[in-house]
Design an enzyme around this catalytic site. Structure first.
Site, mmCIF file in Angstrom:
data_model
loop_
_atom_site.group_PDB
_atom_site.id
_atom_site.type_symbol
_atom_site.label_atom_id
_atom_site.label_comp_id
_atom_site.label_asym_id
_atom_site.label_seq_id
_atom_site.Cartn_x
_atom_site.Cartn_y
_atom_site.Cartn_z
ATOM 1 N N ASN A 67 5.715 -74.095 -21.398
ATOM 2 C CA ASN A 67 6.963 -74.409 -21.386
ATOM 3 C C ASN A 67 7.614 -74.063 -19.979
ATOM 4 O O ASN A 67 7.566 -72.661 -19.648
ATOM 5 C CB ASN A 67 7.728 -73.293 -22.527
ATOM 6 C CG ASN A 67 9.031 -73.369 -22.647
ATOM 7 O OD1 ASN A 67 9.664 -73.831 -21.632
ATOM 8 N ND2 ASN A 67 9.648 -72.697 -23.764
ATOM 9 N N CYS A 69 16.506 -73.571 -21.190
ATOM 10 C CA CYS A 69 15.841 -74.507 -21.118
ATOM 11 C C CYS A 69 16.616 -75.811 -21.478
ATOM 12 O O CYS A 69 16.122 -77.024 -21.267
ATOM 13 C CB CYS A 69 14.874 -74.562 -22.219
ATOM 14 S SG CYS A 69 13.869 -72.977 -22.483
ATOM 15 N N HIS A 80 12.243 -81.413 -24.686
ATOM 16 C CA HIS A 80 11.735 -80.163 -24.068
ATOM 17 C C HIS A 80 10.460 -79.898 -24.697
ATOM 18 O O HIS A 80 10.010 -79.641 -25.763
ATOM 19 C CB HIS A 80 12.889 -79.057 -24.384
ATOM 20 C CG HIS A 80 12.507 -77.583 -23.956
ATOM 21 N ND1 HIS A 80 11.940 -77.587 -22.801
ATOM 22 C CD2 HIS A 80 12.422 -76.500 -24.595
ATOM 23 C CE1 HIS A 80 11.708 -76.219 -22.725
ATOM 24 N NE2 HIS A 80 11.931 -75.480 -23.670
HETATM 25 O O1 UT7 Z 1 12.102 -72.876 -24.763
HETATM 26 C C1 UT7 Z 1 12.393 -72.228 -25.679
HETATM 27 C C2 UT7 Z 1 11.504 -70.889 -25.904
HETATM 28 N N1 UT7 Z 1 11.320 -70.698 -27.009
HETATM 29 C C3 UT7 Z 1 10.338 -71.243 -27.965
HETATM 30 O O2 UT7 Z 1 10.466 -72.524 -28.069
HETATM 31 C C4 UT7 Z 1 9.810 -70.604 -28.992
HETATM 32 C C5 UT7 Z 1 10.026 -71.160 -30.454
HETATM 33 N N2 UT7 Z 1 9.136 -70.467 -31.270
HETATM 34 C C6 UT7 Z 1 7.464 -70.760 -31.379
HETATM 35 O O3 UT7 Z 1 7.125 -71.968 -30.661
HETATM 36 C C7 UT7 Z 1 6.632 -70.370 -32.450
HETATM 37 O O4 UT7 Z 1 7.624 -69.413 -33.164
HETATM 38 C C8 UT7 Z 1 5.708 -69.218 -31.530
HETATM 39 C C9 UT7 Z 1 4.834 -70.197 -31.016
HETATM 40 C C10 UT7 Z 1 6.206 -68.421 -30.581
HETATM 41 C C11 UT7 Z 1 4.960 -68.625 -32.617
HETATM 42 O O5 UT7 Z 1 4.227 -69.457 -33.698
HETATM 43 P P1 UT7 Z 1 4.468 -69.013 -35.199
HETATM 44 O O6 UT7 Z 1 3.779 -70.013 -35.937
HETATM 45 O O7 UT7 Z 1 5.878 -69.018 -35.512
HETATM 46 O O8 UT7 Z 1 4.057 -67.603 -35.560
HETATM 47 P P2 UT7 Z 1 4.529 -66.254 -35.902
HETATM 48 O O9 UT7 Z 1 5.524 -65.799 -35.004
HETATM 49 O O10 UT7 Z 1 4.992 -66.461 -37.311
HETATM 50 O O11 UT7 Z 1 3.506 -65.252 -35.848
HETATM 51 C C12 UT7 Z 1 2.321 -65.530 -36.732
HETATM 52 C C13 UT7 Z 1 1.193 -64.543 -36.172
HETATM 53 C C14 UT7 Z 1 1.745 -63.020 -36.122
HETATM 54 O O12 UT7 Z 1 0.698 -62.124 -36.758
HETATM 55 P P3 UT7 Z 1 1.275 -61.402 -38.314
HETATM 56 O O13 UT7 Z 1 2.253 -60.925 -38.127
HETATM 57 O O14 UT7 Z 1 1.246 -62.740 -39.124
HETATM 58 O O15 UT7 Z 1 0.033 -60.780 -38.213
HETATM 59 C C15 UT7 Z 1 1.790 -62.850 -34.619
HETATM 60 O O16 UT7 Z 1 1.484 -61.442 -34.407
HETATM 61 O O17 UT7 Z 1 0.682 -64.678 -35.155
HETATM 62 C C16 UT7 Z 1 0.689 -63.442 -34.358
HETATM 63 N N3 UT7 Z 1 0.506 -63.971 -32.907
HETATM 64 C C17 UT7 Z 1 -0.554 -64.305 -32.094
HETATM 65 N N4 UT7 Z 1 -1.736 -64.297 -32.302
HETATM 66 C C18 UT7 Z 1 -2.559 -64.588 -31.335
HETATM 67 C C19 UT7 Z 1 1.641 -63.992 -32.068
HETATM 68 N N5 UT7 Z 1 1.244 -64.257 -30.847
HETATM 69 C C20 UT7 Z 1 0.009 -64.542 -30.954
HETATM 70 C C21 UT7 Z 1 -0.680 -65.283 -29.958
HETATM 71 N N6 UT7 Z 1 -2.270 -64.876 -30.278
HETATM 72 N N7 UT7 Z 1 -0.463 -65.374 -28.530
#
Ligand code: UT7
Length: 311
Positions: free
Chosen positions: A266, A112, A236
């Site tokens: 993204n 990215c 980004h």
């Molecule tokens: O270009 C670079 C590419 N990558 C990035 O920029 C990613 C950077 N990271 C992020 O943007 C965030 O970490 C995410 C958007 C990927 C995730 O958000 P978060 O607030 O960090 O959530 P989390 O990973 O802490 O997950 C929270 C919960 C989890 O459930 P449990 O384990 O708490 O029960 C996930 O399983 O949300 C769940 N979850 C979802 N729920 C519904 C993860 N993805 C989804 C989804 N829909 N799509």
């Protein structure tokens, strides 16, 4: 002379995939995606539309904007992690399609942050007087490496391409300062395996909320300017919460930050040049504005540029 941008262009494929469409594919909700990331929909390339096709459309538009013909290009740099083939490069495919017979061509792999790496590379060739006109493109068909069964990642990405023509500009315009960086020890947080994107979202998030604001402030200071001087920020487009961290650190208001993640998701290396092209065309960036571009990505990599807009 300095090195600046004399033309921009972008392209996104026609097909739109909304959060509601994704609710039918994986266990997710529009509410979750919108509140955690800011994304509402993304564009997905057609089966017969590859990265080089999108890059070509963006390139044509940028060349038109620059009032430059392809035969005048000295170098083509395409930042991508989703080339049509491992080789020939997208840049070489593009060189043929554009008829840019004089241009050298290569791809850049910095995920990215790729467009930042491309712009800084172009600057070196132009500053040194070796080349005059360099076409820098960020283009991705992420949909082809997306695991459509993994809700942690499939809701995040989209396809598209953005392009800029870099050339000599007057002394008080163009790139004022830049920073590029990498931390290979974090490579396990975001990578491709078995043709699919794998990500530890939380780890990438922590890295990004620290690195993006730091790099943005750093390039402004390096240019001998203050945060108050910044007219426009193009971060980004990965997650609105990460973008907000950069905006808050610079202390600028909402309307001074590029925001297209809601429409495109993204798009990796394409996200910054798509936002730049769109916002220039919408009149949000004007001659003399101090613009900060900042990105981060898999590798891990990061890059930031402070730029005085204009020719
Ligand atoms: O270009 C670079 C590419 N990558 C990035 O920029 C990613 C950077 N990271 C992020 O943007 C965030 O970490 C995410 C958007 C990927 C995730 O958000 P978060 O607030 O960090 O959530 P989390 O990973 O802490 O997950 C929270 C919960 C989890 O459930 P449990 O384990 O708490 O029960 C996930 O399983 O949300 C769940 N979850 C979802 N729920 C519904 C993860 N993805 C989804 C989804 N829909 N799509």
């Amino acid at each position: 002379m300095a090195t600046g941008i004399i033309g921009v262009g972008h392209y996104v494929p026609k097909r739109i995939l909304t959060n509601f469409d994704l609710e039918k594919i994986v266990d997710t909700s529009d509410e979750w995606i919108r509140t955690r990331t800011g994304i509402e929909e993304r564009h997905i390339a057609a089966d017969d539309e590859d990265t080089s096709d999108m890059a070509y459309q963006a390139a044509i538009s940028a060349l038109e904007d620059a009032e430059l013909s392809a035969s005048e290009l000295d170098l083509i740099l395409v930042a991508t992690i989703t080339p049509d083939h491992p080789f020939p490069s997208v840049a070489c495919q593009l060189q043929a399609k554009l008829g840019a017979t004089k241009a050298a061509a290569m791809d850049i792999s910095a995920a990215c942050a790729g467009f930042m790496y491309g712009m800084v590379t172009a600057k070196q060739f132009i500053d040194s007087g070796v080349y005059r006109h360099v076409l820098v493109i960020g283009a991705e068909k992420l949909s082809k490496i997306t695991d459509w069964e993994d809700r942690n990642t499939c809701v995040l990405f989209g396809d598209g391409a953005g392009a800029a023509v870099l050339s000599p500009v007057q002394e008080d315009r163009g790139i004022l300062s830049f920073e590029l960086g990498a931390d290979g020890t974090g490579g396990h947080a975001l990578y491709q395996e078995d043709d699919k994107i794998r990500m530890n979202g939380r780890e990438v998030f922590k890295f990004a909320v620290r690195q993006m604001p730091e790099s943005a402030v750093h390039v402004v200071e390096q240019a001998g300017l203050d945060k108050e001087d910044v007219n426009y920020l193009i971060p980004h487009q990965a997650n609105v919460r990460i973008m907000e961290a950069a905006r808050n650190r610079l202390g600028i208001s909402e309307e001074k930050m590029a925001y297209s993640i809601n429409k495109y998701g993204n798009t990796s290396a394409a996200s910054i040049p798509i936002a730049l092209s769109e916002d220039v065309k919408q009149g949000k960036i004007n001659d003399g504005d101090l613009v900060v571009l900042v990105g981060f990505g898999g590798g891990l990599t990061w890059g930031a540029i402070a730029l005085r807009w204009g020719k």
